[in-house]
Design a protein around this motif. Structure first.
Motif, PDB file in Angstrom:
ATOM      1  N   SER A 279      -4.148   8.413 -24.985  1.00  0.00           N
ATOM      2  CA  SER A 279      -3.666   9.680 -24.440  1.00  0.00           C
ATOM      3  C   SER A 279      -2.289   9.991 -25.016  1.00  0.00           C
ATOM      4  CB  SER A 279      -3.585   9.607 -22.908  1.00  0.00           C
ATOM      5  OG  SER A 279      -4.877   9.422 -22.347  1.00  0.00           O
ATOM      6  N   VAL A 280      -2.184  11.128 -25.672  1.00  0.00           N
ATOM      7  CA  VAL A 280      -0.953  11.517 -26.361  1.00  0.00           C
ATOM      8  C   VAL A 280      -0.459  12.839 -25.790  1.00  0.00           C
ATOM      9  CG1 VAL A 280       0.130  12.050 -28.569  1.00  0.00           C
ATOM     10  CG2 VAL A 280      -1.718  10.349 -28.453  1.00  0.00           C
ATOM     11  N   GLY A 281       0.791  12.877 -25.365  1.00  0.00           N
ATOM     12  CA  GLY A 281       1.381  14.088 -24.826  1.00  0.00           C
ATOM     13  C   GLY A 281       1.893  15.000 -25.924  1.00  0.00           C
ATOM     14  N   VAL A 282       1.585  16.275 -25.815  1.00  0.00           N
ATOM     15  CA  VAL A 282       2.103  17.292 -26.741  1.00  0.00           C
ATOM     16  C   VAL A 282       2.637  18.447 -25.912  1.00  0.00           C
ATOM     17  CG1 VAL A 282       0.532  16.689 -28.623  1.00  0.00           C
ATOM     18  CG2 VAL A 282      -0.172  18.393 -26.942  1.00  0.00           C
ATOM     19  N   ILE A 283       3.509  19.222 -26.504  1.00  0.00           N
ATOM     20  CA  ILE A 283       4.066  20.392 -25.830  1.00  0.00           C
ATOM     21  C   ILE A 283       3.299  21.616 -26.313  1.00  0.00           C
ATOM     22  CG2 ILE A 283       6.153  21.699 -25.309  1.00  0.00           C
ATOM     23  CD1 ILE A 283       6.138  18.736 -24.424  1.00  0.00           C
ATOM     24  N   PHE A 284       2.791  22.400 -25.360  1.00  0.00           N
ATOM     25  CA  PHE A 284       2.042  23.599 -25.713  1.00  0.00           C
ATOM     26  C   PHE A 284       2.848  24.492 -26.658  1.00  0.00           C
ATOM     27  CE2 PHE A 284      -0.051  22.903 -21.428  1.00  0.00           C
ATOM     28  CZ  PHE A 284      -1.292  22.580 -21.960  1.00  0.00           C
ATOM     29  N   GLY A 285       2.195  24.992 -27.707  1.00  0.00           N
ATOM     30  CA  GLY A 285       2.825  25.957 -28.597  1.00  0.00           C
ATOM     31  C   GLY A 285       3.630  25.363 -29.729  1.00  0.00           C
ATOM     32  N   THR A 286       3.597  24.032 -29.907  1.00  0.00           N
ATOM     33  CA  THR A 286       4.362  23.390 -30.984  1.00  0.00           C
ATOM     34  C   THR A 286       3.442  23.022 -32.141  1.00  0.00           C
ATOM     35  OG1 THR A 286       4.073  21.173 -30.037  1.00  0.00           O
ATOM     36  CG2 THR A 286       5.999  22.440 -29.310  1.00  0.00           C
ATOM     37  N   THR A 287       4.047  22.859 -33.323  1.00  0.00           N
ATOM     38  CA  THR A 287       3.251  22.452 -34.484  1.00  0.00           C
ATOM     39  C   THR A 287       2.736  21.029 -34.339  1.00  0.00           C
ATOM     40  OG1 THR A 287       5.306  21.808 -35.605  1.00  0.00           O
ATOM     41  CG2 THR A 287       4.438  23.993 -36.096  1.00  0.00           C
ATOM     42  N   ALA A 288       3.416  20.215 -33.524  1.00  0.00           N
ATOM     43  CA  ALA A 288       2.986  18.833 -33.334  1.00  0.00           C
ATOM     44  C   ALA A 288       1.580  18.773 -32.753  1.00  0.00           C
ATOM     45  CB  ALA A 288       3.960  18.095 -32.415  1.00  0.00           C
TER      46      ALA A 288
ATOM     47  N   SER B 199       5.852  28.166 -25.738  1.00  0.00           N
ATOM     48  CA  SER B 199       4.652  28.998 -25.663  1.00  0.00           C
ATOM     49  C   SER B 199       4.952  30.498 -25.622  1.00  0.00           C
ATOM     50  CB  SER B 199       3.822  28.615 -24.430  1.00  0.00           C
ATOM     51  OG  SER B 199       4.572  28.769 -23.246  1.00  0.00           O
ATOM     52  N   ASN B 200       6.190  30.894 -25.294  1.00  0.00           N
ATOM     53  CA  ASN B 200       6.460  32.341 -25.220  1.00  0.00           C
ATOM     54  C   ASN B 200       7.556  32.810 -26.172  1.00  0.00           C
ATOM     55  OD1 ASN B 200       9.033  31.866 -24.074  1.00  0.00           O
ATOM     56  ND2 ASN B 200       8.353  32.227 -21.989  1.00  0.00           N
ATOM     57  N   ARG B 201       8.190  31.899 -26.901  1.00  0.00           N
ATOM     58  CA  ARG B 201       9.347  32.287 -27.710  1.00  0.00           C
ATOM     59  C   ARG B 201       8.999  33.284 -28.818  1.00  0.00           C
ATOM     60  NH1 ARG B 201      10.081  26.176 -30.281  1.00  0.00           N
ATOM     61  NH2 ARG B 201       8.031  26.084 -31.282  1.00  0.00           N
TER      62      ARG B 201
ATOM     63  N   ASP C 290       8.507  16.882 -18.593  1.00  0.00           N
ATOM     64  CA  ASP C 290       7.232  16.524 -17.954  1.00  0.00           C
ATOM     65  C   ASP C 290       6.487  15.472 -18.772  1.00  0.00           C
ATOM     66  OD1 ASP C 290       7.735  18.332 -15.948  1.00  0.00           O
ATOM     67  OD2 ASP C 290       6.470  19.922 -16.787  1.00  0.00           O
ATOM     68  N   ALA C 291       6.490  15.641 -20.092  1.00  0.00           N
ATOM     69  CA  ALA C 291       5.801  14.680 -20.952  1.00  0.00           C
ATOM     70  C   ALA C 291       6.483  13.314 -20.891  1.00  0.00           C
ATOM     71  CB  ALA C 291       5.786  15.194 -22.387  1.00  0.00           C
ATOM     72  N   TYR C 292       7.805  13.313 -20.879  1.00  0.00           N
ATOM     73  CA  TYR C 292       8.562  12.050 -20.816  1.00  0.00           C
ATOM     74  C   TYR C 292       8.285  11.322 -19.497  1.00  0.00           C
ATOM     75  CZ  TYR C 292      12.658   8.996 -20.494  1.00  0.00           C
ATOM     76  OH  TYR C 292      13.497   7.916 -20.342  1.00  0.00           O
ATOM     77  N   THR C 293       8.245  12.067 -18.404  1.00  0.00           N
ATOM     78  CA  THR C 293       7.937  11.457 -17.106  1.00  0.00           C
ATOM     79  C   THR C 293       6.535  10.841 -17.113  1.00  0.00           C
ATOM     80  OG1 THR C 293       9.366  13.019 -15.932  1.00  0.00           O
ATOM     81  CG2 THR C 293       7.668  11.915 -14.637  1.00  0.00           C
ATOM     82  N   ALA C 294       5.601  11.538 -17.719  1.00  0.00           N
ATOM     83  CA  ALA C 294       4.229  11.019 -17.799  1.00  0.00           C
ATOM     84  C   ALA C 294       4.171   9.740 -18.615  1.00  0.00           C
ATOM     85  CB  ALA C 294       3.310  12.080 -18.401  1.00  0.00           C
ATOM     86  N   LEU C 295       4.962   9.670 -19.693  1.00  0.00           N
ATOM     87  CA  LEU C 295       5.011   8.463 -20.511  1.00  0.00           C
ATOM     88  C   LEU C 295       5.571   7.302 -19.704  1.00  0.00           C
ATOM     89  CD1 LEU C 295       4.750   7.090 -23.345  1.00  0.00           C
ATOM     90  CD2 LEU C 295       7.119   7.804 -23.757  1.00  0.00           C
ATOM     91  N   LYS C 296       6.656   7.546 -18.990  1.00  0.00           N
ATOM     92  CA  LYS C 296       7.290   6.489 -18.202  1.00  0.00           C
ATOM     93  C   LYS C 296       6.389   6.009 -17.065  1.00  0.00           C
ATOM     94  CE  LYS C 296      11.110   5.371 -18.440  1.00  0.00           C
ATOM     95  NZ  LYS C 296      11.730   4.206 -19.110  1.00  0.00           N
ATOM     96  N   GLN C 297       5.553   6.890 -16.561  1.00  0.00           N
ATOM     97  CA  GLN C 297       4.660   6.534 -15.459  1.00  0.00           C
ATOM     98  C   GLN C 297       3.338   5.944 -15.945  1.00  0.00           C
ATOM     99  OE1 GLN C 297       4.341  10.239 -13.288  1.00  0.00           O
ATOM    100  NE2 GLN C 297       6.253   9.906 -12.158  1.00  0.00           N
TER     101      GLN C 297
ATOM    102  N   ASN D  62      -6.670  11.602 -27.470  1.00  0.00           N
ATOM    103  CA  ASN D  62      -6.856  12.448 -26.295  1.00  0.00           C
ATOM    104  C   ASN D  62      -5.554  13.186 -26.026  1.00  0.00           C
ATOM    105  OD1 ASN D  62      -7.751  13.599 -23.890  1.00  0.00           O
ATOM    106  ND2 ASN D  62      -7.131  11.802 -22.685  1.00  0.00           N
ATOM    107  N   LEU D  63      -5.492  14.440 -26.448  1.00  0.00           N
ATOM    108  CA  LEU D  63      -4.245  15.202 -26.329  1.00  0.00           C
ATOM    109  C   LEU D  63      -4.127  15.834 -24.946  1.00  0.00           C
ATOM    110  CD1 LEU D  63      -3.926  17.012 -29.779  1.00  0.00           C
ATOM    111  CD2 LEU D  63      -3.207  14.718 -29.104  1.00  0.00           C
ATOM    112  N   LEU D  64      -2.972  15.605 -24.328  1.00  0.00           N
ATOM    113  CA  LEU D  64      -2.675  16.199 -23.031  1.00  0.00           C
ATOM    114  C   LEU D  64      -1.469  17.106 -23.195  1.00  0.00           C
ATOM    115  CD1 LEU D  64      -3.103  13.102 -20.660  1.00  0.00           C
ATOM    116  CD2 LEU D  64      -4.765  14.894 -21.186  1.00  0.00           C
ATOM    117  N   GLY D  65      -1.627  18.371 -22.828  1.00  0.00           N
ATOM    118  CA  GLY D  65      -0.558  19.342 -23.026  1.00  0.00           C
ATOM    119  C   GLY D  65       0.391  19.422 -21.846  1.00  0.00           C
ATOM    120  N   PHE D  66       1.682  19.578 -22.154  1.00  0.00           N
ATOM    121  CA  PHE D  66       2.720  19.718 -21.133  1.00  0.00           C
ATOM    122  C   PHE D  66       3.550  20.953 -21.439  1.00  0.00           C
ATOM    123  CE2 PHE D  66       1.600  15.258 -21.240  1.00  0.00           C
ATOM    124  CZ  PHE D  66       1.559  14.896 -19.893  1.00  0.00           C
ATOM    125  N   LYS D  67       4.107  21.545 -20.395  1.00  0.00           N
ATOM    126  CA  LYS D  67       4.938  22.726 -20.587  1.00  0.00           C
ATOM    127  C   LYS D  67       6.340  22.368 -21.060  1.00  0.00           C
ATOM    128  CE  LYS D  67       2.636  25.747 -17.240  1.00  0.00           C
ATOM    129  NZ  LYS D  67       2.806  26.574 -16.021  1.00  0.00           N
TER     130      LYS D  67
END
Length: 266
Positions: free
Chosen positions: A153-162, A94-96, A183-190, A174-179
């Motif tokens: 529910s699909v995890g995406v990383i803020f600021g990526t083309t994905a 998000s800041n690069r 964090d996204a991987y942990t959410a998937l495993k949980q 349902n897109l859920l943003g992660f920094k």
């Protein structure tokens, strides 16, 4: 009248002299050439994401390492004749581009996909690698294709083309943003999300280290990675040298060796 005219001429000459003295010359505010600045400094400042193993991460000694880090060392070798003449500065998706455009870093090597929208903000080298958008799921998931993600529910990383691609590919997801990817991987495993979408080169790290997750076989885009840096005339020489360095790595088969070394792609 002659005296008045002569006085006016003197006043005009005086004002002109003041203007020339006080007003900046045309090039006074021109930016310094960034390539020359790097040479003078003896270090190149590279923005790198330290949450994108195997591209960028901290090793056990606390050093930034990975595919992109190796690429940064090679760029330093090419430009400064010393692979250690590099300072890595952590950035996030998000800041690069902000850090590149403001000059906080000289270049960003951080799995940045070259897109027309981003080219409005920063400039890019020629591509040094290409990824494809993939979907990571739990191995026991019933999801078989991207179309199954509708209503999920699909995890995406803020600021990526994905993130943008997924909104187009599956508008009902349902897109859920992660920094961070962690964090996204942990959410998937949980079980908080049903999938993560990102570049296959990044998601492959989880498949290699965890047999309970897998990627869907299809790729949904082509993502050319480029080195990002500030736009403008001050970076033209830098761009030329970055392109030469990448072409040199291609000719010497260095980039495929880096992919193999870091297990990029599955």
């Amino acid at each position: 009248m002659k005296k008045l005219g002569f006085t006016l001429v003197l006043i005009m000459l005086f004002l002109t002299a003041i203007y020339v003295f006080l007003c900046p010359k045309k090039d006074e505010f021109a930016e310094n050439d960034l390539y020359d600045e790097i040479i003078s400094r003896g270090k190149i400042r590279v923005g790198i994401n330290i949450d994108s193993k195997p591209f960028g991460f901290y090793d056990e000694q606390g050093n930034i390492t990975g595919y992109d880090a190796d690429l940064g060392h090679y760029i330093a070798q090419y430009i400064l004749k010393n692979p250690e003449s590099v300072t890595f500065i952590p950035v996030t998706p998000s800041n690069r581009l902000i850090k590149a455009s403001t000059g906080e870093v000289d270049i960003v090597i951080s799995t940045v996909t070259i897109t027309p929208q981003r080219q409005e903000v920063v400039d890019f080298s020629i591509p040094y690698d290409t990824a494809g958008q993939a979907v990571l799921i739990n191995a026991n998931s019933g999801i078989r294709s991207i179309t199954d993600l509708g209503g999920q529910s699909v995890g995406v990383i803020f600021g990526t083309t994905a993130e943008k691609n997924m909104r187009h590919l599956v508008p009902t997801a349902n897109l859920l943003g992660f920094k961070t990817y962690g964090d996204a991987y942990t959410a998937l495993k949980q079980g908080k999300i049903n999938a993560i979408t990102s570049d296959d080169t990044i998601l492959s790290r989880y498949v290699l280290s965890d047999s309970t997750v897998k990627m869907l076989p299809k790729r949904y885009s082509k993502e050319p990675y480029g080195i990002a840096f500030k736009k403008g005339s001050s970076t033209l020489k830098l761009k030329e040298n970055l392109n030469y360095a990448i072409k040199d790595m291609q000719q010497k088969n260095i980039l495929p060796r880096l992919r193999k070394k870091w297990g990029v792609g599955v």
